[in-house]
Design a protein around this motif. Structure first.
Motif: not given
Length: 576
Positions: A208-210, A220-222, A238-242
């Motif tokens: 999961d990615c805020p 939050i992208v599941p 999703r961004n680079p943080g994901c």
């Protein structure tokens, strides 16, 4: 004769009349016309002696001359003080030497130049910062960059069709997936660095990615299970943080920052340094990537450089893993060119490189300033190219596929690679350390070695992470055959280095354990033995802050690196 000698009455410092003659390059005296002098002398009083002879008034010792027109002596003058000028004459300033005046003027001119340059530099830095795009990745990365610690930067190359002339590249309509991925680890002491490629077709579980969206709203992208690594970017917003979070989930290594570039980056950077040299074992004529090169060494830039890193039909098995090797060779060549004196001493190239790099990059807010990007580059520049290692996450074909298209992590080799990076262990032997360790090992480890089953040792934790003593005990007993070992808990003291203390008659046991653990000669301490829980003499192994994990050898100079393909940035290799 100077201005004073010509009877100047104006209040102008004669030294101020020195000016630079542009025809000769020398400083010359330029005088203005003197003020008119009075032709009427002031009244003079004289004293007379007997007989009518005129005489000058006499002054008492220690006093100034008498005040004209009175019989009163002048005020007492301090001993050593300069005499007052006679009436009717103006006091003049002391002359400054010509050399001093020139020095002052030169210093003042230099200050103006520096101020001008500083203003220009500030304006140019602000211009460069305007080129850089930033993305807030929140807790996925560090909030700032430290020049005093090891750091990990995730380098991402996307397949998004941005920029002029890139319409034919990548997947049509792609939101920008993580097509090329390299985790760059730079050691704390800057003696080495490791660039580990992560295959885009590696099957992973994406967490999961805020994510902060373009409108500023965070959602939050599941996460998704069993997906290609490249979908950790772009898919579902999703961004680079994901992608950074996915790297940490797969490897256990947390990236501190990211740098993301598109197709234009390769074209503009290689053009800025006037091309980089590449080598191919056989001639290439790839109709897909439009790459056409003769066998041997060639210089590529712009479109041709992009074609070189994108082609996969010309090398190996025409797969992504073979393309990764070619990309690593290309990056090594680019690093050598950027660090060359031809680039670093050429202001024109440096400006072109700065423009190209800042326009090509998207980075996290922690390194979003040009001054910080400069610091990152300077820290990386400290690492000798011979100690910059390129490797790839160890993988095997996906066993779930009949037609092999994806790969999975090789659980037999990958953990050691991940642990070495996580514990700041070099993949290359630094020569000075190797020589020092070799001498110490030769002195203390020469001789016979006992069988692993005969080694008796108690393990203490003296600074390693909690649970390390038990983890090492399990590994020694289950994997290394050191069955006569036991956990003795914490040592009570913290020490930087792991040590092994043993009695002289236990030297053969100590040599065997040192061989198993990769202990250096300096870690061996000949002393006395202690008694274990069975009442038998035993050695003492104290795990220090340098402990790198159960089963990982401590001495990077003598430890066998994992069986993975690797290369270094200082060597020219030919793609095949």
């Amino acid at each position: 004769m100077d201005a004073q000698g010509r009877g100047r009455a104006d209040d102008i410092d004669p030294a101020d009349q020195w000016v630079l003659n542009p025809n000769t390059g020398d400083y010359e005296l330029r005088l203005q016309s003197s003020a008119p002098q009075s032709t009427v002398p002031g009244p003079r009083r004289t004293a007379t002696r007997a007989g009518g002879a005129a005489t000058r008034p006499r002054t008492a010792p220690g006093r100034d001359r008498e005040i004209p027109g009175t019989d009163v002596p002048g005020p007492r003058r301090r001993r050593g003080a300069p005499e007052e000028p006679p009436p009717g004459r103006r006091r003049t300033k002391p002359k400054k030497s010509r050399a001093k005046k020139i020095l002052l003027w030169t210093g003042g001119g230099m200050a103006l130049v520096l101020v001008g340059l500083s203003a220009a530099a500030y304006a140019y830095i602000k211009h460069l910062e305007g080129n850089v795009n930033t993305t807030d990745v929140g807790s996925a990365g560090a909030s700032s960059f430290s020049k005093d610690e090891a750091f990990n930067i995730l380098i991402i190359g996307t397949d998004k069709r941005t920029g002029a002339g890139n319409g034919g590249y990548g997947d049509k309509g792609s939101v920008g997936h993580a097509d090329t991925n390299i985790l760059l680890h730079v050691s704390k002491d800057r003696t080495n660095a490791t660039a580990m490629s992560i295959p885009r077709d590696l099957m992973v579980d994406i967490p999961d990615c805020p994510t902060k969206q373009e409108d500023g709203v965070e959602k939050i992208v599941p996460g998704t299970l069993n997906q290609r690594f490249n979908t950790s970017l772009g898919q579902g917003g999703r961004n680079p943080g994901c992608t950074m979070r996915t790297v940490e989930a797969v490897t256990g290594i947390k990236p501190d920052h990211f740098m993301m570039a598109d197709f234009n980056a390769v074209k503009t950077l290689t053009t800025a340094v006037d091309g980089v040299e590449v080598c191919v074992e056989k001639a290439v004529d790839d109709k897909e990537s439009k790459l056409k090169l003769p066998a041997g060494t060639s210089k590529v830039e712009g479109e041709q450089a992009l074609a070189f890193v994108r082609t996969r039909h010309s090398f190996g098995n025409q797969g992504d893993l073979d393309r990764i090797k070619v990309q690593q060779q290309f990056l090594g060549s680019l690093m050598r060119k950027m660090a060359s004196s031809d680039t670093l001493t050429n202001p024109s190239k440096l400006v072109k490189l700065a423009e190209a790099a800042t326009k090509a990059l998207t980075v996290d807010t922690g390194i979003g300033k040009v001054s910080t990007l400069k610091d990152v580059a300077l820290e990386l520049k400290k690492v000798p190219p011979k100690n910059i290692s390129f490797t790839t996450v160890p993988v095997v074909d996906n066993p779930a596929e009949k037609i092999k298209a994806t790969v999975v992590v090789d659980e037999s080799r990958a953990p050691q690679v991940f642990q070495m990076i996580k514990s700041d262990t070099s993949f290359t032997a630094v020569k000075q350390k190797e020589a020092k360790e070799k001498a110490a090992v030769a002195a203390r480890l020469k001789g016979t070695k006992a069988a692993a089953s005969e080694v008796r040792v108690q393990i203490l934790n003296g600074g390693a992470p909690a649970g390390s003593a038990q983890a090492e005990l399990n590994w020694l007993q289950l994997e290394a055959g050191v069955s006569k070992s036991e956990n003795a808990g914490n040592s009570g003291d913290t020490q930087a280095k792991t040590t092994l203390e043993y009695a002289p008659d236990q030297a053969d046991q100590a040599r065997r354990l040192a061989d198993i653990m990769g202990l250096s000669g300096s870690a061996m301490k000949s002393g006395k033995s202690v008694t274990n829980s069975q009442g038998l003499p035993t050695m003492t192994l104290t795990l220090g802050e340098d402990f790198k994990g159960a089963g990982v050898k401590l001495n990077s100079a003598s430890a066998a690196t994992p069986d993975v393909e690797k290369s270094t940035a200082d060597k020219v290799q030919c793609a095949s």
